[in-house]
Write a protein that holds these residues in place. Structure first.
Motif, PDB file in Angstrom:
ATOM      1  N   UNK A  37       2.250  -0.736  13.861  1.00  0.00           N
ATOM      2  CA  UNK A  37       1.695  -0.566  12.632  1.00  0.00           C
ATOM      3  C   UNK A  37       2.156  -1.097  11.414  1.00  0.00           C
ATOM      4  N   UNK A  38       3.428  -1.495  11.370  1.00  0.00           N
ATOM      5  CA  UNK A  38       4.226  -1.829  10.364  1.00  0.00           C
ATOM      6  C   UNK A  38       5.195  -3.249  10.766  1.00  0.00           C
ATOM      7  N   UNK A  39       5.265  -3.954   9.522  1.00  0.00           N
ATOM      8  CA  UNK A  39       6.343  -4.958   9.719  1.00  0.00           C
ATOM      9  C   UNK A  39       7.606  -4.416   9.564  1.00  0.00           C
ATOM     10  N   UNK A 178       7.787  17.116  10.187  1.00  0.00           N
ATOM     11  CA  UNK A 178       7.384  15.919   9.689  1.00  0.00           C
ATOM     12  C   UNK A 178       6.506  16.333   8.308  1.00  0.00           C
ATOM     13  N   UNK A 179       7.081  15.954   7.033  1.00  0.00           N
ATOM     14  CA  UNK A 179       6.534  16.392   5.796  1.00  0.00           C
ATOM     15  C   UNK A 179       6.671  18.042   5.997  1.00  0.00           C
ATOM     16  N   UNK A 180       5.511  18.584   5.726  1.00  0.00           N
ATOM     17  CA  UNK A 180       5.620  20.082   5.875  1.00  0.00           C
ATOM     18  C   UNK A 180       4.886  20.675   6.976  1.00  0.00           C
ATOM     19  N   UNK A 181       4.637  19.752   8.164  1.00  0.00           N
ATOM     20  CA  UNK A 181       3.974  20.110   9.294  1.00  0.00           C
ATOM     21  C   UNK A 181       5.083  20.433  10.526  1.00  0.00           C
ATOM     22  N   UNK A 182       5.091  21.572  11.359  1.00  0.00           N
ATOM     23  CA  UNK A 182       5.966  21.849  12.400  1.00  0.00           C
ATOM     24  C   UNK A 182       5.634  20.667  13.313  1.00  0.00           C
ATOM     25  N   UNK A 262       5.343  10.496  17.080  1.00  0.00           N
ATOM     26  CA  UNK A 262       5.330   9.144  16.589  1.00  0.00           C
ATOM     27  C   UNK A 262       3.905   9.088  15.911  1.00  0.00           C
ATOM     28  N   UNK A 263       2.934   9.790  16.240  1.00  0.00           N
ATOM     29  CA  UNK A 263       1.618   9.690  15.406  1.00  0.00           C
ATOM     30  C   UNK A 263       1.844  10.283  13.903  1.00  0.00           C
ATOM     31  N   UNK A 264       2.309  11.371  14.055  1.00  0.00           N
ATOM     32  CA  UNK A 264       2.539  12.207  12.825  1.00  0.00           C
ATOM     33  C   UNK A 264       3.617  11.386  11.946  1.00  0.00           C
ATOM     34  N   UNK A 265       4.483  10.728  12.569  1.00  0.00           N
ATOM     35  CA  UNK A 265       5.582  10.032  11.818  1.00  0.00           C
ATOM     36  C   UNK A 265       4.832   8.868  11.188  1.00  0.00           C
ATOM     37  N   UNK A 266       4.123   8.050  11.903  1.00  0.00           N
ATOM     38  CA  UNK A 266       3.215   7.132  11.348  1.00  0.00           C
ATOM     39  C   UNK A 266       2.326   7.715  10.231  1.00  0.00           C
ATOM     40  N   UNK A 267       1.576   8.609  10.303  1.00  0.00           N
ATOM     41  CA  UNK A 267       0.508   9.207   9.373  1.00  0.00           C
ATOM     42  C   UNK A 267       1.320   9.406   8.079  1.00  0.00           C
ATOM     43  N   UNK A 268       2.547  10.148   8.097  1.00  0.00           N
ATOM     44  CA  UNK A 268       3.226  10.464   6.889  1.00  0.00           C
ATOM     45  C   UNK A 268       3.852   9.271   6.238  1.00  0.00           C
ATOM     46  N   UNK A 270       2.339   6.286   6.374  1.00  0.00           N
ATOM     47  CA  UNK A 270       1.102   5.705   5.535  1.00  0.00           C
ATOM     48  C   UNK A 270       0.711   6.432   4.341  1.00  0.00           C
ATOM     49  N   UNK A 271       0.752   7.831   4.265  1.00  0.00           N
ATOM     50  CA  UNK A 271       0.405   8.579   3.263  1.00  0.00           C
ATOM     51  C   UNK A 271       1.540   8.380   2.165  1.00  0.00           C
ATOM     52  N   UNK A 272       2.791   8.345   2.427  1.00  0.00           N
ATOM     53  CA  UNK A 272       3.849   7.951   1.674  1.00  0.00           C
ATOM     54  C   UNK A 272       3.707   6.589   0.789  1.00  0.00           C
ATOM     55  N   UNK A 273       3.247   5.534   1.676  1.00  0.00           N
ATOM     56  CA  UNK A 273       3.089   4.086   0.986  1.00  0.00           C
ATOM     57  C   UNK A 273       2.014   4.255   0.069  1.00  0.00           C
ATOM     58  N   UNK A 274       0.861   5.012   0.375  1.00  0.00           N
ATOM     59  CA  UNK A 274      -0.416   5.096  -0.247  1.00  0.00           C
ATOM     60  C   UNK A 274      -0.396   5.651  -1.562  1.00  0.00           C
TER      61      UNK A 274
END
Length: 275
Positions: A37-39, A178-182, A262-268, A270-274
């Motif tokens: 998903x990322x360079x 990840x973030x505040x999610x267990x 990994x899915x939670x990490x990616x979502x976090x 993306x939210x951080x970058x946005x």
């Protein structure tokens, strides 16, 4: 603004020799999945300040104890703060990221942590014990940790170390967020093998305990690990709140568990970058 495919500078010390863990394996796995998903480029923590300008975010992962490159880390933090660079975990953490003063503060405030002092005059605040654990305020990965009897404390307690009672705990357990999610929990059923971990199913009370420290900390975007021990009375006590570069022990999870993380990490990210 970030590019459609954001550029990440992933910070890791692949050569760091951690006791009973292989940092490099975990980061090889994570970078292979993030590249979907990322360079992404990978660098040693000593090189971060020199390379970070052309990336959308810096992701600090298994970078080893900061004590090994303190000057470079301080320069990186100063540059990131001055430039407003995005750093993940956010540099706002007030737990291990800032040293271990938080254990003193939480202990003094009555939170469920292993009782902790840093002055000989405060030793009476600790429960009586045959041995004490002494650790540097700015240590990590058990560097400098020692166990001593009370007669050795006067020579060691100089304001740069923490003193805790040695507790005969039943086991250690870690909660990963990840973030505040267990995400998951792992425990070490054998007290003499800290990194021989097994999956752990937390109770509602366990999660309430762990979330209390995540909520106390000031990291909105990042990966945190709450390390605790099961005390003789059955309660959990905080050992550490790792908010800089927690090792994740992903090899203990099954494939579905790793995919979910990994899915939670990616979502976090993306939210951080946005933001």
């Amino acid at each position: 603004m970030p590019s459609p495919r954001p550029r990440l500078l992933y910070v890791s010390d692949l050569a760091y020799q951690a006791r009973d863990r292989r940092y490099c394996d975990e980061d090889i796995f994570l970078t292979s999945r993030l590249r979907e998903d990322f360079h992404l480029a990978l660098c040693h923590p000593r090189d971060t300040a020199a390379l970070m300008d052309t990336f959308d975010a810096v992701v600090v992962r298994n970078s080893g104890p900061v004590l090994g490159y303190q000057a470079e880390y301080d320069a990186f933090r100063a540059k990131a703060t001055a430039s407003g660079a995005r750093v993940y975990n956010q540099l706002t953490g007030r737990a291990d990221m800032a040293g271990k003063q938080y254990l003193l503060d939480l202990s003094a405030a009555g939170h469920p942590v292993i009782p902790t002092v840093d002055r000989l005059a405060d030793l009476h605040r600790l429960p009586e014990t045959a041995e004490y654990v002494v650790k540097p305020k700015f240590g990590a990965d058990s560097v400098g940790l020692t166990m001593v009897t009370a007669d050795r404390l006067p020579a060691l307690t100089d304001g740069t170390v923490l003193v805790q009672p040695r507790i005969d705990f039943a086991y250690e357990v870690s909660f990963y967020f990840v973030d505040h999610d267990f995400q998951y929990a792992l425990h070490a059923p054998y007290t003499d093998r800290r990194w021989d971990l097994e999956p752990y199913e937390p109770t509602d009370g366990d999660l309430e305990f762990a979330r209390g420290f995540i909520d106390w900390n000031t990291v909105e975007h990042g990966i945190q690990r709450v390390d605790a021990c099961r005390a003789p009375g059955g309660e959990l006590l905080l050992v550490e709140l790792e908010d800089l570069n927690p090792y994740l022990s992903l090899d203990v999870l099954d494939e579905a568990g790793r995919d979910a993380f990994v899915a939670a990490f990616k979502e976090s990210l993306r939210g951080f970058l946005d933001r």
